[in-house]
Scaffold this motif. Structure first.
Motif, PDB file in Angstrom:
ATOM      1  N   ASP A 278       0.828  -1.205   0.000  1.00 56.00           N
ATOM      2  CA  ASP A 278       0.000   0.000   0.000  1.00 56.00           C
ATOM      3  C   ASP A 278       0.862   1.255   0.000  1.00 56.00           C
ATOM      4  O   ASP A 278       0.492   2.270  -0.596  1.00 56.00           O
ATOM      5  N   LYS A 279       2.025   1.196   0.650  1.00 60.38           N
ATOM      6  CA  LYS A 279       2.914   2.358   0.733  1.00 60.38           C
ATOM      7  C   LYS A 279       4.038   2.345  -0.296  1.00 60.38           C
ATOM      8  O   LYS A 279       4.576   3.407  -0.646  1.00 60.38           O
ATOM      9  N   PHE A 280       4.412   1.169  -0.779  1.00 63.09           N
ATOM     10  CA  PHE A 280       5.603   1.082  -1.628  1.00 63.09           C
ATOM     11  C   PHE A 280       5.358   0.456  -2.991  1.00 63.09           C
ATOM     12  O   PHE A 280       6.264   0.453  -3.836  1.00 63.09           O
ATOM     13  N   GLY A 281       4.172  -0.087  -3.241  1.00 70.56           N
ATOM     14  CA  GLY A 281       3.899  -0.721  -4.518  1.00 70.56           C
ATOM     15  C   GLY A 281       4.690  -1.997  -4.701  1.00 70.56           C
ATOM     16  O   GLY A 281       5.225  -2.577  -3.749  1.00 70.56           O
ATOM     17  N   ASN A 282       4.787  -2.423  -5.940  1.00 74.68           N
ATOM     18  CA  ASN A 282       5.548  -3.630  -6.294  1.00 74.68           C
ATOM     19  C   ASN A 282       6.997  -3.226  -6.554  1.00 74.68           C
ATOM     20  O   ASN A 282       7.283  -2.547  -7.530  1.00 74.68           O
ATOM     21  N   THR A 283       7.895  -3.650  -5.678  1.00 69.98           N
ATOM     22  CA  THR A 283       9.321  -3.349  -5.860  1.00 69.98           C
ATOM     23  C   THR A 283      10.108  -4.584  -6.286  1.00 69.98           C
ATOM     24  O   THR A 283      11.317  -4.686  -6.057  1.00 69.98           O
ATOM     25  N   SER A 284       9.421  -5.551  -6.886  1.00 70.66           N
ATOM     26  CA  SER A 284      10.052  -6.737  -7.466  1.00 70.66           C
ATOM     27  C   SER A 284      10.947  -7.452  -6.456  1.00 70.66           C
ATOM     28  O   SER A 284      10.494  -7.791  -5.363  1.00 70.66           O
ATOM     29  N   ALA A 285      12.222  -7.653  -6.774  1.00 66.97           N
ATOM     30  CA  ALA A 285      13.119  -8.429  -5.905  1.00 66.97           C
ATOM     31  C   ALA A 285      13.333  -7.782  -4.548  1.00 66.97           C
ATOM     32  O   ALA A 285      13.798  -8.434  -3.615  1.00 66.97           O
ATOM     33  N   ALA A 286      13.009  -6.495  -4.417  1.00 68.05           N
ATOM     34  CA  ALA A 286      13.206  -5.797  -3.141  1.00 68.05           C
ATOM     35  C   ALA A 286      12.038  -5.972  -2.184  1.00 68.05           C
ATOM     36  O   ALA A 286      12.156  -5.641  -1.000  1.00 68.05           O
TER      37      ALA A 286
END
Length: 325
Positions: A278-286
């Motif tokens: 909700d705060k950071f979205g999809n950051t993939s491998a992170a």
């Protein structure tokens, strides 16, 4: 004496710039309600100046401090990313240079959103084969650099950030099970061709925008729900623990509906599911290492907790692990 690999330190970093759904409404045909209803995402972070390796460095320093080890104690650096600083050298080598350490092995892994668990599996194997005692594993992504900001179906999903762990040799159980999968039949469902050798070989006719991140969302969603749930269940079954022993689920932060489906299969209440998208979205491998660090630092996850993590990404790849923190 049994030898295990165990996470002994965590760290995370996010850029300061916040891009909200309301901000996106100003230049993309979308709405806050549409994004939240379909994904659960409300905002994401965008790196305006830091490279992938620079974000990785910020997270790595925090993980090293948390683990209470010296940089010189690190035997290897593995960076999971699909947005490297450059094709050559690896982001891991850039990171090693920024840390000022010389000699440890350093390489990147690209399994898209499954990259952190893939890297954890490699680190676990290296430690158990006595090739390392302390490995710095980082999931870092600057996804804003590969986004087509005119594609409303994908630009609302992605954010930037980095998460790091120190994986170390231990006589206490840490990583308990690991499962890695891929199916190359579905390469076209989620891809970014820009920057690859196929794209660069046609230099006379660059069309960057149409070769940036793209995804056939509905098809990916259907496969991801089943694959993530199945692999998470199997990881628990192979961990030597019972389902009642699992304290938390840390899923890849891609879509709230997928996360809810995985939690349901594991019969975990919502308070045992770590959600940060909700705060950071999809950051993939992170996404998994940052969620782990946030939950540890805010006191939700404490030492001794049993955690299951599962991820799904381009490739298509999917993976799961059970570990005790």
């Amino acid at each position: 004496m049994n030898s295990y690999s165990k996470i002994i330190g965590t760290g995370s970093y996010f850029p300061s710039k916040i891009l909200t759904n309301k901000d996106l409404e100003k230049f993309v045909d979308t709405s806050d309600e549409w994004i939240v209803t379909r994904t659960g995402i409300r905002e994401r972070r965008i790196s305006e100046d830091k490279t992938t390796s620079e974000m990785a460095y910020e997270a790595a320093i925090k993980a090293i401090e948390d683990a209470q080890i010296r940089k010189e104690d690190i035997d290897g650096v593995i960076v999971a990313t699909c947005t490297p600083d450059s094709l050559v050298p690896s982001t891991a080598c850039y990171l090693e240079g920024k840390l000022g350490i010389k000699g440890p092995f350093a390489f990147d892994i690209n399994a898209a959103c499954s990259g952190f668990i893939y890297s954890l599996a490699i680190g676990d194997s290296l430690i158990k084969n006595n090739l390392a005692n302390n490995i710095l594993i980082v999931g870092a992504e600057r996804l804003s650099s590969i986004v087509n900001w005119k594609d409303r179906s994908t630009c609302v999903l992605l954010g930037d950030g980095a998460g790091a762990v120190i994986l170390s040799k231990s006589d206490k159980p840490g990583v308990r099970s690991l499962l890695l999968h891929a199916d190359g039949e579905y390469t076209s469902l989620l891809e970014c061709k820009a920057g690859g050798s196929t794209f660069l070989s046609n230099r006379e006719d660059f069309d960057i925008e149409s070769n940036l991140f793209s995804m056939k969302g509905n098809e990916v969603f259907k496969i991801a729900v089943r694959a993530m749930a199945d692999v998470a269940v199997k990881a628990v079954e192979e961990s030597g623990l019972n389902f009642e022993d699992i304290d938390f689920l840390i899923p890849h932060q891609a879509n709230l509906r997928i996360i809810d489906a995985v939690a349901k299969r594991l019969k975990l209440d919502s308070d045992k599911v770590i959600v940060t998208l909700d705060k950071f979205g999809n950051t993939s491998a992170a996404s998994i290492p940052t969620a782990l660090d946030i939950a540890r630092k805010n006191g939700k996850i404490k030492e001794g907790a049993n955690i299951v993590s599962a991820a799904f990404g381009g490739g298509l790849t999917w993976a799961a692990t059970v570990f005790t923190i």
